[in-house]
Design an enzyme around this catalytic site. Sequence first.
Site, mmCIF file in Angstrom:
data_model
loop_
_atom_site.group_PDB
_atom_site.id
_atom_site.type_symbol
_atom_site.label_atom_id
_atom_site.label_comp_id
_atom_site.label_asym_id
_atom_site.label_seq_id
_atom_site.Cartn_x
_atom_site.Cartn_y
_atom_site.Cartn_z
ATOM 1 N N CYS A 31 -1.466 6.817 9.979
ATOM 2 C CA CYS A 31 -0.264 6.219 10.572
ATOM 3 C C CYS A 31 -0.613 4.971 11.365
ATOM 4 O O CYS A 31 -1.487 4.985 12.227
ATOM 5 C CB CYS A 31 0.399 7.258 11.475
ATOM 6 N N CYS B 102 5.298 -4.192 16.290
ATOM 7 C CA CYS B 102 4.865 -3.123 17.186
ATOM 8 C C CYS B 102 3.390 -3.333 17.530
ATOM 9 O O CYS B 102 2.551 -3.480 16.638
ATOM 10 C CB CYS B 102 5.092 -1.759 16.546
ATOM 11 N N CYS C 89 5.887 -6.720 7.266
ATOM 12 C CA CYS C 89 6.817 -5.976 8.119
ATOM 13 C C CYS C 89 7.642 -6.938 8.958
ATOM 14 O O CYS C 89 7.151 -7.975 9.415
ATOM 15 C CB CYS C 89 6.055 -5.017 9.035
ATOM 16 N N CYS D 265 0.464 -1.163 15.996
ATOM 17 C CA CYS D 265 0.511 -0.925 14.553
ATOM 18 C C CYS D 265 -0.154 -2.069 13.790
ATOM 19 O O CYS D 265 0.205 -3.238 13.972
ATOM 20 C CB CYS D 265 1.966 -0.777 14.104
ATOM 21 N N GLU E 240 0.833 -1.188 0.000
ATOM 22 C CA GLU E 240 0.000 0.000 0.000
ATOM 23 C C GLU E 240 0.877 1.251 0.000
ATOM 24 O O GLU E 240 1.924 1.301 0.650
ATOM 25 C CB GLU E 240 -0.949 0.004 1.200
ATOM 26 N N CYS F 49 3.670 8.541 1.051
ATOM 27 C CA CYS F 49 4.120 7.585 2.071
ATOM 28 C C CYS F 49 4.389 6.259 1.374
ATOM 29 O O CYS F 49 3.474 5.617 0.845
ATOM 30 C CB CYS F 49 3.040 7.440 3.142
#
Length: 405
Positions: free
Chosen positions: A380, A147, A143, A150, A123, A136
Site C-alpha cells: 500500500c 498525499c 495520480c 504515498c 501497475e 489491486c
Amino acid sequence: MLDATPPAGFVEKTPLERYVAPLKPSLVGLSRGELADLLGGIGVPAGQRKMRVQQLWHWLYVRGAREFDEMTSVSKELRATLAAHFTLARPTVVAEQVSVDGTRKWLLELPGEHEGEKPHQVETVYIPDDGRGTLCVSSQVGCTLTCSFCHTGTQRLVRNLTAGEIVGQVLLARDRLGDWQAGLPAEKDGDPVGRLVTNIVMMGMGEPLYNFEAVRDALLVVADGDGIAISRRRITLSTSGVVPNIARTGAEIGVSLAISLHAVRDELRDVLVPLNRKYKIAELMQACRDYPGLSNARRMTFEYVMLKDVNDSLADARALVKLLKGIPAKINLIPFNPWPGSTYECSDWEQIEKFSEYVFNAGYSSPVRTPRGRDILAACGQLKSATEKLSARERMALRAMAMTE
C-alpha cells in the site's frame, strides 16, 4: 518531526495527456448497449443484436477470448467483420515481480497507443491469501493527488484510464494466472468457486473518484453476473475523500467503500492528504454517514496509515473513535510502507498494537493489515511505475523477458 504547516489551498494536478482512441477500438469494457450500437454500425440487423451481444459477452468475460477466431459460436463471416473493425486488446505485461510472500506486481503497457508515442504504463498487484485472491487495480496513469506519505502521489498525472483499460487489468490477471473457469458458478454458499481472482480493490495508481464514469462503467462490467461475476460485496473502491462523488458511488455502482482517512485533525490531514484542504473532515464524515446501503452488515472501511510520532498516539486513537461514532465501520491500520525518498517512518509495533487495542475495545474491528509485497514495492502506497526513466531499449528488454516467462 512533521512540519504541520501546509501551503495554502489545494491544487489538483492537470492531466498531461488525453486518451486518443485507436482506429480499431477494443470491445473490452463496453456496456451491452455500447456493444449493440457498434454491431449496428457494422450492419448487424437489429433483431440479432441482443443475441450477438450476449455471445460476445460470454466469450469475453466467461471464456476470456483474446481473438475473434476463438468465438466458435459466432459465424465465420461475422468474426471476420468484427476483426476488421475491432480488437479484443487488453494490457500487456512489460515486467513481472513476485514477492517472497507470493504477491505479484505487473507493470502493464496499455493497448492502443499510436505509432511514435511512448506507451502509457500502470501497475497492477495480485495478492493471494488462503484460497482467495485480491487484485489491486489502477484507475489513472499517475495520480491526481499528492498525499505526502504515498509514493504514487509523487508521480505526474498523465491521464485517466478508460473503462476498457480498467477491465483489461482484470482480464490480464486472469490470463496470467490461468484463471478462466468456464462453466463454473461464480459463488457457492457465498464463497468463490475455483477462482484465483475473487476480490477487486480500486486501490492501485490514481484516485478512482476523479475518474468516476470510467471506474463506474468498468466495475459494472466486472460485477455482471453473466460474465466476470465478481459480486459488488467483493469489490471495494478506495477514495481519499472526493466528497461529491461518494454518494454517486453508492447509488450508481453499489460497491463497498474505503476512505483513506489517516488523520483525525484537519491541520494534520491537510498535510498528509492535501485534498482535505478542499473537503474538510466534517464534510467527509457527513458524506460517509449518508452513504447508500450503509449498515452493520455492510460496514465502511477507514484506512489509517501508522506514521511514527505523527498520527499514532492514544490521543489520536481516542479522537478516531469519537470521529466515527454512529458510522458502521471497521478500521484498517496500515503499517507505513517505506519508499525511496520518504521522510516518514513506520510506527513501532508496540504502539500499533496499543492503538489497535484501544480502537477494538471501543467496539470497532481494527485489524492491522499485514504488509504484502514490500520487497517488490507492491504494498500500500508504494506503487509507482519504475520504468518511467527507462530507455526504449530497456523497456523492450523487460517486455521480452516477460513474454518468455
